[in-house]
Design an enzyme around this catalytic site. Structure first.
Site, PDB file in Angstrom:
ATOM      1  N   THR A   1       0.734  -1.235   0.102  1.00  0.00           N
ATOM      2  CA  THR A   1       0.100   0.023  -0.043  1.00  0.00           C
ATOM      3  C   THR A   1       0.898   1.292  -0.040  1.00  0.00           C
ATOM      4  OG1 THR A   1      -2.010   1.019   0.820  1.00  0.00           O
ATOM      5  CG2 THR A   1      -0.457   0.014   2.506  1.00  0.00           C
ATOM      6  N   ASN A   2       0.447   2.319   0.205  1.00  0.00           N
ATOM      7  CA  ASN A   2       1.331   3.692   0.512  1.00  0.00           C
ATOM      8  C   ASN A   2       0.640   4.627   1.556  1.00  0.00           C
ATOM      9  OD1 ASN A   2      -1.174   5.263  -0.821  1.00  0.00           O
ATOM     10  ND2 ASN A   2      -1.218   4.081  -2.343  1.00  0.00           N
ATOM     11  N   ARG A   3       1.235   5.669   1.587  1.00  0.00           N
ATOM     12  CA  ARG A   3       1.018   6.425   2.920  1.00  0.00           C
ATOM     13  C   ARG A   3      -0.172   7.311   2.777  1.00  0.00           C
ATOM     14  NH1 ARG A   3       5.092   6.662   6.433  1.00  0.00           N
ATOM     15  NH2 ARG A   3       7.151   5.961   5.459  1.00  0.00           N
ATOM     16  N   SER A   4      -1.208   7.317   1.762  1.00  0.00           N
ATOM     17  CA  SER A   4      -2.429   7.983   1.734  1.00  0.00           C
ATOM     18  C   SER A   4      -3.293   7.861   2.923  1.00  0.00           C
ATOM     19  CB  SER A   4      -2.927   7.901   0.440  1.00  0.00           C
ATOM     20  OG  SER A   4      -4.197   8.335   0.426  1.00  0.00           O
TER      21      SER A   4
ATOM     22  N   ALA B   1      -4.957   7.652  -3.699  1.00  0.00           N
ATOM     23  CA  ALA B   1      -3.470   7.142  -4.126  1.00  0.00           C
ATOM     24  C   ALA B   1      -3.602   5.761  -4.815  1.00  0.00           C
ATOM     25  CB  ALA B   1      -2.535   7.323  -3.309  1.00  0.00           C
TER      26      ALA B   1
END
Ligand code: CTP
Length: 416
Positions: free
Chosen positions: A225-228, A291
């Site tokens: 995943t990502n930091r959004s 994101a």
């Protein structure tokens, strides 16, 4: 109780037809910020009736609200020499605002208790209600508080969520009441449909917003995943709703969604693609704030991978670029907005997305700048238009950034 004579109603029935807001203040240290909220609302031309709980007066004295409000503050149903019906404030209000809303106040409101003037007003009103929770992080995270808030959100209450920062006693964490400017924006947004609608009003406009970071499974227990966080997308959905739009929020964020919007919860890029493409044809505006993962594991394990089986070789494949697909499918008049989260050559990269994806606006977001981008409550962006327009929004709350983006969208929907 007897109906008071008309002259006795005077302090509670504003002479001019100004919007009427009950400002409820419960007993938290953030009560001092409610003073600023009161002043700003009065400056904006609102008639403010302050209602304090008995314990709120331990934090800020009634004299302060008496001086700054549009009428004397009240704390009790029994305050008046000639008592007014206890439901009058709730009935007269265009909006009831509670700032700060403590865990105790939220619990009493969710349970429908009416054991003081503020809770009585809340239960008696048919007007929109805005609550601004403020409490210690431990309390904010408690399931009882979350469930009470979920109940209130289901009933249509608008929640202006707390941010991060210094709390009473020097602790730091989430629970600090939202900033007065954002609270006032939320209230004015709810009042506008009754009063004059701003030129960028979105009444009847169908807005599709995406938020959060997608999760791409590696196996049943792991994902990429990502930091959004979803905060900016949620702020956009809430602001569009406040301006009268019909809002669908396709979200991969765990945050509580704003009130009054249709929510489609998704997890992966593929689920987001399906949800967005199924609804995009009906949308007048699509804002892709999510994101979305650009790559996903080609084959996700159906059972958990174990160390003993060796280091797995992750083979990735590209996901569909949803926004580019929307650019290909767009119908005349539809407005498409994308985000470009970058750390270098921010505007240049953002501008190339504007062209490559055939969209109208791109929000260039330098996620490396202090206080901006992922997880923060604040952001700093430059909004670039395919028409060559450039709008810089210096560091501000994500609520303000959302307003700036929607102002540009409004200008594209009704040019001139
Ligand atoms: N986006 C999308 N579908 C994807 C990936 C991104 O719709 N599969 C959208 C995002 O919601 C955002 C914009 O496209 O509005 C971001 O553009 P993108 O080119 O994907 O940026 P990055 O993910 O940073 O990728 P790149 O490496 O190309 O810069």
């Amino acid at each position: 109780m007897a109906e008071p004579a008309p002259e006795e109603q005077a302090p509670h029935a504003p002479a001019v037809a100004r919007p009427f807001v009950v400002l409820g203040v419960s007993a938290g240290i953030a009560a001092y910020k409610a003073v600023e909220v009161c002043r700003r609302l009065v400056d904006a031309g609102v008639h403010v009736a302050p209602v304090l709980t008995a314990n709120a007066t331990r934090f800020v004295g009634r004299a302060t609200f008496d001086a700054l409000g549009s009428e004397p503050s009240q704390t009790s149903v029994w305050d008046e020499a000639s008592p007014l019906p206890h439901t009058r404030l709730g009935q007269a209000a265009d909006v009831v605002l509670v700032a700060p809303a403590t865990a105790d106040l939220l619990a009493r409101y969710a349970a429908g208790l009416a054991d003081d003037l503020l809770t009585t007003t809340l239960v008696a009103t048919a007007a929109p209600v805005v609550v601004c929770p403020a409490m210690h992080t431990e309390m904010w995270d408690h399931p009882a508080v979350r469930e009470n808030l979920a109940v209130l959100v289901r009933r249509g209450v608008t929640v202006v969520p707390p941010g991060e920062g210094r709390l009473a006693g020097g602790d730091v964490g989430t629970g600090r009441m939202a900033e007065p400017a954002d609270i006032v924006d939320a209230v004015l947004g709810l009042l506008r449909p009754r009063a004059s609608r701003p030129p960028d009003g979105l009444a009847g406009v169908r807005v599709l917003v995406t938020s959060g970071g997608t999760r791409e499974p590696i196996d049943p227990v792991r994902f990429i995943t990502n930091r959004s966080s979803g905060k900016q997308g949620h702020a956009l959905a809430a602001a569009a709703r406040r301006h009268g739009a019909e809002v669908v929020l396709v979200t991969a964020s765990p945050l509580a969604p704003p009130a009054g919007v249709e929510v489609v919860a998704v997890e992966t890029a593929a689920e987001m693609e399906a949800a967005v493409l199924a609804r995009a044809a009906e949308a007048d505006v699509v804002v892709m704030a999510a994101a979305v993962a650009d790559f996903r594991p080609k084959e996700a394990g159906t059972t958990k991978l174990h160390k003993a089986d060796g280091v797995p070789e992750l083979v990735l494949e590209p996901t569909t670029d949803i926004l580019a697909e929307l650019g290909r499918r767009r119908r005349p008049g539809q407005v498409l907005v994308g985000f470009a989260a970058e750390t270098d050559a921010v505007e240049e990269r953002a501008r190339s997305k504007l062209v490559a994806k055939r969209i109208d606006l791109v929000v260039a977001n330098d996620v490396g700048a202090p206080g901006a981008g992922f997880e923060h409550d604040t952001n700093a962006v430059t909004i670039l238009g395919a028409d060559g327009s450039v709008t810089a929004v210096p560091l501000a709350s994500k609520v303000r950034v959302a307003e700036a983006v929607l102002a540009r969208v409004g200008a594209l929907l009704s040019p001139g």
